[in-house]
Scaffold this active site. Structure first.
Site, PDB file in Angstrom:
ATOM      1  N   GLU A 169       1.137  -0.435  -5.162  1.00 49.54           N
ATOM      2  CA  GLU A 169       0.238   0.688  -5.421  1.00 49.54           C
ATOM      3  C   GLU A 169       1.116   1.935  -5.384  1.00 49.54           C
ATOM      4  O   GLU A 169       1.399   2.472  -4.312  1.00 49.54           O
ATOM      5  CB  GLU A 169      -0.867   0.781  -4.373  1.00 49.54           C
ATOM      6  CG  GLU A 169      -1.855   1.902  -4.669  1.00 49.54           C
ATOM      7  CD  GLU A 169      -2.479   2.527  -3.432  1.00 49.54           C
ATOM      8  OE1 GLU A 169      -3.497   3.213  -3.570  1.00 49.54           O
ATOM      9  OE2 GLU A 169      -1.930   2.352  -2.327  1.00 49.54           O
ATOM     10  N   ASP A 211       0.827  -1.205   0.000  1.00 50.40           N
ATOM     11  CA  ASP A 211       0.000   0.000   0.000  1.00 50.40           C
ATOM     12  C   ASP A 211       0.862   1.257   0.000  1.00 50.40           C
ATOM     13  O   ASP A 211       1.910   1.310   0.644  1.00 50.40           O
ATOM     14  CB  ASP A 211      -0.897  -0.029   1.244  1.00 50.40           C
ATOM     15  CG  ASP A 211      -1.782   1.195   1.356  1.00 50.40           C
ATOM     16  OD1 ASP A 211      -2.586   1.420   0.440  1.00 50.40           O
ATOM     17  OD2 ASP A 211      -1.658   1.921   2.363  1.00 50.40           O
TER      18      ASP A 211
END
EC number: 2.4.1.18
Length: 728
Positions: free
Chosen positions: A458, A405
């Site tokens: 990401e 993330d």
């Protein structure tokens, strides 16, 4: 009675201010014989017992009414195994003395932990059930180099920090203690007298299981057995494999209708897993399941990095869920958050009174967007903690991939900061060199230690080489989310079709950089929250047009180069934004057949067709796998391209992004012959207008678009069609 124990030492021990309990407590050789000392608050009578015979070999005298006992065994000179018979409140208990056991952590482990090169630190640190010298119990260890004293507190000692102070291994800053009788299922924490003399109660950073919020204790829990990945699972992550990911938040995929309570891991195994398989997805991606205190963080602010959340069951229940997914042929991706952690008092923040896991300067250690703290990747023990966690999930649970993330927030020191709010690196640049090295090292170790497992990033900037090898300057990820493609295409789709001709490049631009990274095309949870509306609700027009636009978009996405990701609810066109506190709107699929059923059937057919035809996935990251046939017809908002496999088999993809059917649309092709329409998003099967080409079309030897042969098609309104060559 001993006269050598200074009263100040006894006072410090009882007050919890003494840093070296093993120098006082336990058995010690003296000129008068073996001397046994014990700190046993509330005890009234203590005897030394020889376990083999059960014989009392000496009584300990109470030197302090607060519980300090001492006694000399004058006839004994050599250490021996002993127990203590302790009377508490009139009842005698036979216990093993924690202070008769030697050091726990091997010198090599201590050295590797200090160097930050211990591949599996969780095998040493934390709480581990063990048997020492024939005694069953649990060995505890925690890294807190600046603490003045650390004790284990838990259900086995009335949460009393006086009873089990730990031994400091100065060479590594690790505190350790073996507590006889402590067993799996019992709760515990670490009580620290920190560097500033303040008392702190901390959860174990390496806890394998923890209490459900709002409680925060760790739980003694055995290390899971290693999981050996199958050859099929390893192949399913490869670049030439079909990868269609169903992104799921376990707490809101479906809930009990009577009380709105979560489904358990085992219930999810029985409901979610077969549904995802039936829908044709290849992978499940789980929003973070690490223990976290705040539901509204969706798991992205974890406090228990090694503990699956108790919201849905036990650690073994979670393993059951993973095993069920694997048995169904689904690989499992775990969202992983090594970028930051919350500032909750019981967790990592100022763990030993210093900024141990985080940076001390808020310009480096504080995340303004999320009110969280940033890991100090330059500290070897911290990066080791995180790298070990990646291996833990893959090796001990069989997680097939990690989706990292917010990579951009890790690799840039000025991420979301104004001038003066960040500190340049040693070369004056904005890159976080330590974070970059951490990511490279993590990916390298995953590749070496867990063959077939992969990582996904990401990453929201244009950092070059996210999916390139570290030796060429890359970060070493296998895949990167293509957020640029997602933003461009959604911006295009939300336009009224009459204006799309002026923004044609939003659909074509992605191919200009498509082969710079190994991309995943994500329609993730981030796109259906915070006022962005649902994907369906972003589509223009009336209800019919909204659904038609969505179907056309999905047909385009599934054919475009790159692996696929769809957040739950989008597969049946949920109309409202995602709410983490409620179930998806499954009621939309109740009653008679409707538009939502149509979208659900389309996504299922897209998945199965995509998986069946190598041309749609085998060469996602090879220029040979894609070719434009019509790229410049912006006036009619028509785009046509070819997908190709290694053997040269082609699938033609044609999209018409206006509500006007395009009859007799001719375009050049590479391979003449008979072509079958294998998918049409305007089919009545999906609740479209059923405009199409009657199943089969034949090419003509008529030149078009610079090619000798061509097809003459009807392009349905707001639709995407796929055609497969059947023969000459």
């Amino acid at each position: 009675m001993s006269s050598r124990i200074d009263r100040d030492v006894i006072n410090a021990l009882i007050a919890g201010h003494f840093a070296d309990p093993f120098s006082v407590l336990g058995m010690h050789q003296t000129q008068a014989g073996l001397e046994v000392r014990a700190l046993l608050p509330d005890a009234t009578d203590v005897w030394v017992i020889e376990p083999k015979t059960g014989r009392k070999v000496g009584k300990l005298e109470c030197l302090d009414a607060r519980g300090f006992f001492c006694g000399v065994l004058p006839r004994r000179k050599n250490f021996f195994r002993y127990q203590l018979a302790v009377t508490w409140h009139g009842q005698q208990n036979l216990i093993d003395d924690p202070y008769r056991f030697g050091p726990l952590i091997q010198e090599m482990d201590a050295w590797l932990l200090s160097e930050g090169t211990h591949l599996r630190p969780y095998e040493t640190l934390g709480a581990h059930a063990d048997t020492m010298d024939g005694v069953t119990g649990t060995r505890f260890s925690v890294w807190a180099p600046n603490a003045r004293r650390v004790s284990v507190v838990g259900q086995f000692n009335y949460w009393d920090g006086r009873r089990h102070p730990m031994r400091l291994r100065k060479e590594s800053g690790i505190w350790e203690l073996f507590i006889p009788g402590a067993h799996n299922g019992q709760l515990y924490k670490f009580e620290l007298l920190d560097a500033n003399g303040n008392l702190r109660i901390k959860a174990d950073p390496y806890a394998f299981e923890a209490q459900m919020r709002p409680e925060t204790a760790s739980m003694i829990c055995g290390l899971p057995e290693k999981v050996t990945p199958s050859e099929e699972r390893q192949k399913a992550n490869q670049f030439d494999a079909p990868i269609s990911i169903y992104e799921v938040h376990l707490g809101s995929w479906r809930r009990h209708t009577d009380n709105n309570f979560w489904l358990s891991y085992r219930e999810l195994a029985d409901q979610l897993v077969p549904y995802a398989k039936w829908m044709g997805f290849t992978h499940l991606e789980l929003l973070p399941v690490n223990e976290h205190p705040f539901d509204g963080s969706w798991g992205y602010q974890p406090t228990g990095l090694y503990a699956p959340t108790r919201r849905f069951g036990t650690r073994d229940d979670f393993r059951y869920f993973i095993n069920a997914a694997h048995a169904a042929g689904l690989n499992v991706i775990l969202d992983w958050v090594p970028g930051h952690f919350p500032s909750d008092e019981f967790s990592l923040a100022e763990f030993d009174g210093t900024h141990l896991y985080e940076h001390s300067d808020p310009r480096e250690g504080y995340h303004q967007d999320w009110n969280t703290l940033i890991y100090n990747y330059g500290r070897r023990e911290v990066s080791n903690y995180l790298v070990g966690n990646a291996l833990y999930w893959m090796e001990r649970f069989g997680i097939d991939a990690l989706r990292v993330d917010a990579v951009a927030s890790m690799i840039y020191r000025d991420y979301s900061r104004k001038e003066g709010e960040w500190i340049p690196n040693e070369f004056g640049g904005r890159e976080n060199l330590e974070a970059i090295e951490f990511l490279r090292n993590t990916n390298r170790i995953i590749g070496e230690q867990v063959p077939g497992a992969v990582s996904m990033a990401e990453e929201s900037t244009d950092f070059a080489g996210v999916t390139r090898p570290p030796e060429t300057g890359g970060l070493g990820f296998w895949y990167k989310w293509n957020l640029g493609w997602m933003h461009d295409t959604l911006d295009y789709m939300k336009l009224d079709p009459v204006y799309r001709q002026y923004h044609h490049d939003k659909l074509t631009f992605g191919m200009l950089y498509n082969h710079t990274e190994n991309f995943v095309l994500p329609l993730s949870h981030d796109e259906v929250v915070h006022g962005k509306k649902s994907i369906l609700d972003r589509m223009p027009g009336d209800a019919w047009q909204k659904f038609a636009n969505l179907r056309a978009y999905y047909g385009w996405m599934w054919a475009f180069p790159g692996k696929k990701l769809l957040f739950m609810g989008n597969e049946f066109a949920q109309g409202r934004e995602w709410n983490h506190d409620a179930s998806l709107d499954w009621h939309l699929l109740e009653g008679g057949d409707n538009w939502h059923h149509g979208v659900q059937r389309l996504v299922r057919d897209l998945n199965h067709t995509y998986r069946h035809h190598k041309a749609l996935h085998e060469l996602d990251f090879d220029a040979y796998g894609f070719e434009w046939l019509v790229v410049d017809d912006n006036e009619r908002s028509v785009l046509i391209f070819v997908r190709r496999d290694k053997a040269g088999n082609e699938i033609i993809v044609a999209s018409n992004f206006t509500p006007v059917p395009r009859h007799d649309y001719r375009f050049g092709i590479n391979q003449p012959g008979r072509w079958r329409e294998i998918l049409n998003t305007d089919s009545m099967h999906y609740h479209g207008s059923n405009t199409g080409n009657g199943g089969v079309v034949h090419s003509d030897e008529i030149e078009s678009h610079g090619r000798q042969h061509s097809l003459n098609l009807t392009l349905p309104p707001l639709a995407t069609i796929w055609l497969m060559r059947e023969g000459e």
